[in-house]
Design an enzyme around this catalytic site. Structure first.
Site, PDB file in Angstrom:
ATOM      1  N   ASP A  54       0.877  -1.162   0.000  1.00 10.58           N
ATOM      2  CA  ASP A  54       0.000   0.000   0.000  1.00 10.58           C
ATOM      3  C   ASP A  54       0.921   1.220   0.000  1.00 10.58           C
ATOM      4  O   ASP A  54       1.692   1.429   0.945  1.00 10.58           O
ATOM      5  CB  ASP A  54      -0.873  -0.018   1.248  1.00 10.58           C
ATOM      6  N   TYR A 154      -6.624  15.281  -6.842  1.00 12.68           N
ATOM      7  CA  TYR A 154      -5.915  14.508  -7.856  1.00 12.68           C
ATOM      8  C   TYR A 154      -5.107  15.431  -8.763  1.00 12.68           C
ATOM      9  O   TYR A 154      -3.932  15.188  -9.031  1.00 12.68           O
ATOM     10  CB  TYR A 154      -6.911  13.687  -8.672  1.00 12.68           C
ATOM     11  N   ALA A 156      -4.045  18.417  -8.063  1.00 15.56           N
ATOM     12  CA  ALA A 156      -2.968  18.998  -7.272  1.00 15.56           C
ATOM     13  C   ALA A 156      -1.839  18.001  -7.047  1.00 15.56           C
ATOM     14  O   ALA A 156      -0.647  18.348  -7.115  1.00 15.56           O
ATOM     15  CB  ALA A 156      -3.516  19.481  -5.927  1.00 15.56           C
ATOM     16  N   LYS A 158      -1.007  15.433  -8.971  1.00 16.60           N
ATOM     17  CA  LYS A 158      -0.268  15.212 -10.211  1.00 16.60           C
ATOM     18  C   LYS A 158       0.614  16.409 -10.548  1.00 16.60           C
ATOM     19  O   LYS A 158       1.738  16.244 -11.046  1.00 16.60           O
ATOM     20  CB  LYS A 158      -1.230  14.907 -11.349  1.00 16.60           C
TER      21      LYS A 158
END
Length: 248
Positions: A54, A154, A156, A158
């Site tokens: 994880d 997401y 931000a 990336k």
């Protein structure tokens, strides 16, 4: 070489491309053991290995990277592909949900890749003299530039991944480790990842003047080239792979 999130989609295509090129691949997954095992069985060549972690768990990340390096006899290429988007429009979630989904998204899409990279670089620094240059390739997103209103964390994350890659390209160049990023738009679904995609294929296809979305193999081909020793001068680059659907 190690590919995170390799059991499905782009990661699966990347693993297949490197194996076809003669590389031994560590196939990372979180909870897709059957898919990872089927990929390992299908890859050409020998010596491929499945590893699990994880990415939100720093200790599990370190153990996973060490296991990959031990099984492969070292690491020369890392592809940070694993990622997950969770819808959380600012006007559609509670404050508690907002905080929880930002934390979860950043852990998987930014902090996790940062930790994988830290651990992998430790093995890259120990390569024998005369070894080929090492590479870290990040799989970012068009969403870092055009915005992700339904899942802002997401976009931000990336954008942060792109910036991390550029910072590390400068920091690691003296050690002959190149770092580059690809920024895909929408990518075609297959049986391994359809459940993880929004079912808006027709609308997604119209965003590109080519009238389609990317094939996973097209993204994999770019990653394979960026990992080649001849691509050293691409270190620090962010390569848009969106079929002219978003220009900057």
């Amino acid at each position: 070489m190690l590919v995170t999130g390799a059991s499905r989609g782009v990661g699966r295509a990347v693993a297949a491309a490197f194996a076809a090129h003669g590389d031994r691949v560590a196939i990372h997954h979180r909870d897709s053991a059957d898919l990872a095992a089927s990929l390992r069985a299908a890859l050409p060549g020998e010596g491929h290995v499945v590893v699990r972690a994880d990415l939100a768990d720093p200790a599990a990340v370190a153990a996973m990277v060490d296991a990959a390096a031990e099984a492969l006899g070292g690491l020369d290429v890392l592809v940070n592909n694993a990622g997950q988007a969770y819808p959380h429009p600012i006007t559609g979630v509670s404050y508690a949900e907002w905080q929880e989904l930002w934390a979860r998204t950043l852990a998987v899409n930014l902090t996790g890749p940062a930790n994988v990279t830290y651990c992998a670089v430790r093995h890259m620094l120990g390569r024998p003299p005369g070894s080929p240059p090492a590479r870290v390739i990040n799989v970012g997103s068009r969403g870092a530039y055009r915005g992700e209103p339904g899942q802002p964390a997401y976009g931000a994350a990336k954008a942060g991944l792109h910036a991390m890659g550029q910072s590390l390209a400068v920091a690691l160049a003296p050690y002959r480790i190149g770092v580059a990023t690809v920024a895909p738009g929408y990518v075609q679904e297959d049986e391994t990842n359809a459940a993880y995609k929004v079912p808006r294929g027709a609308e997604q296809a119209t965003q590109s003047p080519f009238g389609r979305v990317a094939r996973p193999e097209e993204i994999a081909a770019a990653v394979l080239w960026l990992a080649d020793p001849a691509a050293e001068w691409a270190s620090g680059a962010v390569l848009d792979l969106n079929g002219a659907s978003h220009l900057r």
